[in-house]
Design an enzyme around this catalytic site. Structure first.
Site, PDB file in Angstrom:
ATOM      1  N   THR A  91       3.380  -0.739   8.558  1.00  0.00           N
ATOM      2  CA  THR A  91       3.205  -2.151   8.175  1.00  0.00           C
ATOM      3  C   THR A  91       2.304  -2.902   9.160  1.00  0.00           C
ATOM      4  OG1 THR A  91       5.347  -2.551   9.236  1.00  0.00           O
ATOM      5  CG2 THR A  91       5.335  -2.380   6.841  1.00  0.00           C
ATOM      6  N   ARG A 126      11.020   7.132  -0.831  1.00  0.00           N
ATOM      7  CA  ARG A 126      12.439   7.178  -1.208  1.00  0.00           C
ATOM      8  C   ARG A 126      12.670   6.897  -2.691  1.00  0.00           C
ATOM      9  NH1 ARG A 126      13.825   3.115   3.640  1.00  0.00           N
ATOM     10  NH2 ARG A 126      11.614   2.677   3.289  1.00  0.00           N
ATOM     11  N   GLU A 168      13.692  -0.840  14.649  1.00  0.00           N
ATOM     12  CA  GLU A 168      13.799  -0.140  13.371  1.00  0.00           C
ATOM     13  C   GLU A 168      14.985   0.818  13.379  1.00  0.00           C
ATOM     14  OE1 GLU A 168      11.987  -0.692  10.441  1.00  0.00           O
ATOM     15  OE2 GLU A 168      11.666  -2.436  11.712  1.00  0.00           O
ATOM     16  N   TYR A 203       7.868   1.684 -47.156  1.00  0.00           N
ATOM     17  CA  TYR A 203       6.847   1.783 -46.108  1.00  0.00           C
ATOM     18  C   TYR A 203       5.605   1.032 -46.551  1.00  0.00           C
ATOM     19  CZ  TYR A 203       3.082   3.308 -43.163  1.00  0.00           C
ATOM     20  OH  TYR A 203       1.995   3.293 -42.335  1.00  0.00           O
ATOM     21  N   ASN A 254      14.017   0.176  -1.957  1.00  0.00           N
ATOM     22  CA  ASN A 254      13.577   1.435  -1.371  1.00  0.00           C
ATOM     23  C   ASN A 254      13.920   2.619  -2.259  1.00  0.00           C
ATOM     24  OD1 ASN A 254      12.525   0.218   0.994  1.00  0.00           O
ATOM     25  ND2 ASN A 254      14.595   0.021   1.795  1.00  0.00           N
ATOM     26  N   ALA A 305       0.803  -1.228   0.000  1.00  0.00           N
ATOM     27  CA  ALA A 305       0.000   0.000   0.000  1.00  0.00           C
ATOM     28  C   ALA A 305       0.835   1.277   0.000  1.00  0.00           C
ATOM     29  CB  ALA A 305      -0.928   0.003   1.213  1.00  0.00           C
ATOM     30  N   GLY A 306       2.127   1.148   0.310  1.00  0.00           N
ATOM     31  CA  GLY A 306       2.955   2.343   0.491  1.00  0.00           C
ATOM     32  C   GLY A 306       3.244   3.057  -0.820  1.00  0.00           C
TER      33      GLY A 306
END
Ligand code: UD1
Ligand code: CA
Length: 462
Positions: A83, A18, A159, A371, A232, A13-14
């Site tokens: 998340t 970055r 994190e 052509y 990322n 969903a993000g």
């Protein structure tokens, strides 16, 4: 397919800030497929498509459209609060189904089903509420760090943004791949708090929460860290693309395809190529392309969504889009096939010849500077150098039909709509505006006049 009751959730969903992109991260492509599609493909090797749930948010409609044919379920995360929040949104749908829940992040496309099966096996073997894949990275920057106790049990995941200097020195990282016992996951997931500098609900907090409630969290350490590379930034995107294309080339070479200078060749994941075909340096084979056996695809040629028969020679710097080329044909160098052409067996298409929405019959030749658009050219027709089909009058497009065995002289201009009959001849340099019956000769040019000794007379002022 596993016989276990396994649900797989893919978090997608993000936006992916970055990436510095207007496009949602999971819609970026590596190896010719979106990141989301790669992850869903791996998951689909473990469980039925209806047991795969993709959490969508940013460009949800586009992401759903991208995965429409896979048969997966979707859950919308309207606001991207992390998340943990994304997975919580699946609780109502998945909790009643019990079993196990595997969580994957939509930005890790290198994952193989083989590794996910190892995770399943490790989880089955132990008594943990959760098992997660970890690895050691030389540079762990950006990843969550996994804190173990002296027995190798996971205590918590910290994190990057919340880690202390000592924790930042830990090189054991969280891959973002977890397998949970569903009941314990859904019971405890609502205990995740957004009490961190980013005010996000980190799924990674679940490790500490389970641990504090007396449940075990196990780490499965894998050695090949390359599989876990998360995307990322655009730098990661390029790196992962390189790895995926390397895998594809290797697979093709082991199946009998020669690839010259493989690092310069681009072959999308879905492309199929027959044995004894040679890809010269810099060739690009894209989309749903299928190439037969014993072909040669020239240096710098680009073939997209096309089907090429056996023993076809595509000379360098040729472009083929959404077309079919019959066996034993020769195309290029410098030919351009725009979409929707069907080229019969043994045809020749040479340099600076452009085709669009055209059928070229078996053994037909257009070798130089032509052509052909909206045209139907019969078998063994010879299209002379410089032939141009005038298919467009500024408003509409019109068709041109050339019967089998006809001969179109060089530098002819064929004004559509037009039909040239079987075995007919068109004299070089003609402008043809009316149909030419079968077997006849059409000339549409001014008769040549010759003025003898003209130059001498001019010099003498005559
Ligand atoms: C995450 C992990 C980190 C791990 C790394 C592995 C968390 C908090 N951190 O960090 O420990 O080392 O992955 O690659 O989980 N997403 C949503 N909804 C949201 C937020 C994210 O669906 O509200 C999706 C994203 O689309 C993405 C995935 O979750 O596919 C991971 O999100 P991302 O922001 O890339 O997490 P990382 O910072 O890489
Ligand atoms: Ca990530």
């Amino acid at each position: 397919m596993s016989t276990n009751n396994l649900n797989v959730v893919v978090l997608a969903a993000g936006l992916g800030t970055r990436m510095k992109s207007k496009l949602a991260k999971v819609l970026h492509r590596v190896g010719g497929l979106s990141l989301a599609e790669h992850v869903v493909n791996s998951a689909a090797q473990l469980t039925a498509p209806e047991k795969i749930t993709v959490v969508v948010g940013h460009q949800a409609g586009e992401v759903q459209a991208e995965l429409q044919n896979t048969g997966v379920r979707f859950v919308r995360q309207a606001e991207q609060k992390g998340t943990g929040h994304a997975l919580l949104g699946c609780r109502d749908l998945l909790a009643p189904e019990g079993g196990r829940v595997m969580v994957l992040y939509g930005d890790t496309p290198l994952l193989t089903a083989e590794t996910l099966r190892k995770l399943e096996a490790a989880h089955e073997a132990g008594d943990a509420a959760a098992t997660m894949i970890t690895t050691t990275l030389a540079d762990p920057t950006g990843y969550g760090r996994v804190i173990l106790d002296s027995h190798g049990k996971v205590l918590e995941i910290v994190e990057q943004k919340a880690a202390s200097a000592a924790q930042l020195a830990i090189r054991l990282i969280n891959s973002g791949i977890y397998l949970f016992d569903a009941e314990r996951l859904w019971t405890h997931i609502s205990e995740i708090r957004a009490d961190n500098p980013a005010h996000e609900y980190y799924l990674t907090d679940i490790a500490g929460i389970l641990n504090d409630s007396g449940h075990r969290v196990r780490a499965l350490q894998i050695d090949d860290a390359s599989e876990l590379l998360g995307i990322n930034t655009r730098l990661d995107l390029a790196e992962v693309d390189r790895v995926i294309r390397g895998r594809k080339n290797r697979e093709l070479m082991l199946a009998g395809v020669t690839i010259e200078r493989p690092e310069t060749v681009t072959v999308d994941m879905k492309v199929r190529i027959g044995a004894d075909t040679v890809l010269e340096a810099g060739a690009r084979l894209l989309g749903n392309t299928v190439i037969g056996e014993e072909c040669r695809i020239g240096a710098g040629s680009i073939i997209e969504n096309s089907t090429i028969g056996d023993r076809v020679r595509v000379a360098p710097l040729t472009i083929v889009e959404s077309s079919t080329i019959g066996e034993d044909s020769r195309v290029g160098p410098y030919s351009r096939l725009r979409p929707n052409n069907t080229v019969g067996a043994g045809a020749h298409i040479g340099n600076f010849v452009e085709l669009k929405k055209t059928r070229l019959g078996a053994g037909a030749k257009a070798n130089h500077l032509a052509y052909l658009g909206d045209s139907d050219v019969g078998a063994k027709v010879n299209v002379g150098a410089g032939t141009i089909v005038c298919n467009y009058d500024g408003v509409s497009k019109y068709p041109t039909r050339i019967g089998d065995g006809a001969f179109v002289g060089s530098n002819s201009t064929l004004v559509a709509p037009l039909a040239i009959g079987e075995g007919a001849y068109v004299g070089a340099g003609s402008v043809i505006t009316e149909d030419v019956p079968a077997g006849s000769l059409a000339l549409g040019r001014a008769r040549q006049t010759v003025k003898e000794r003209w130059a001498e007379k001019k010099k003498n002022g005559a």
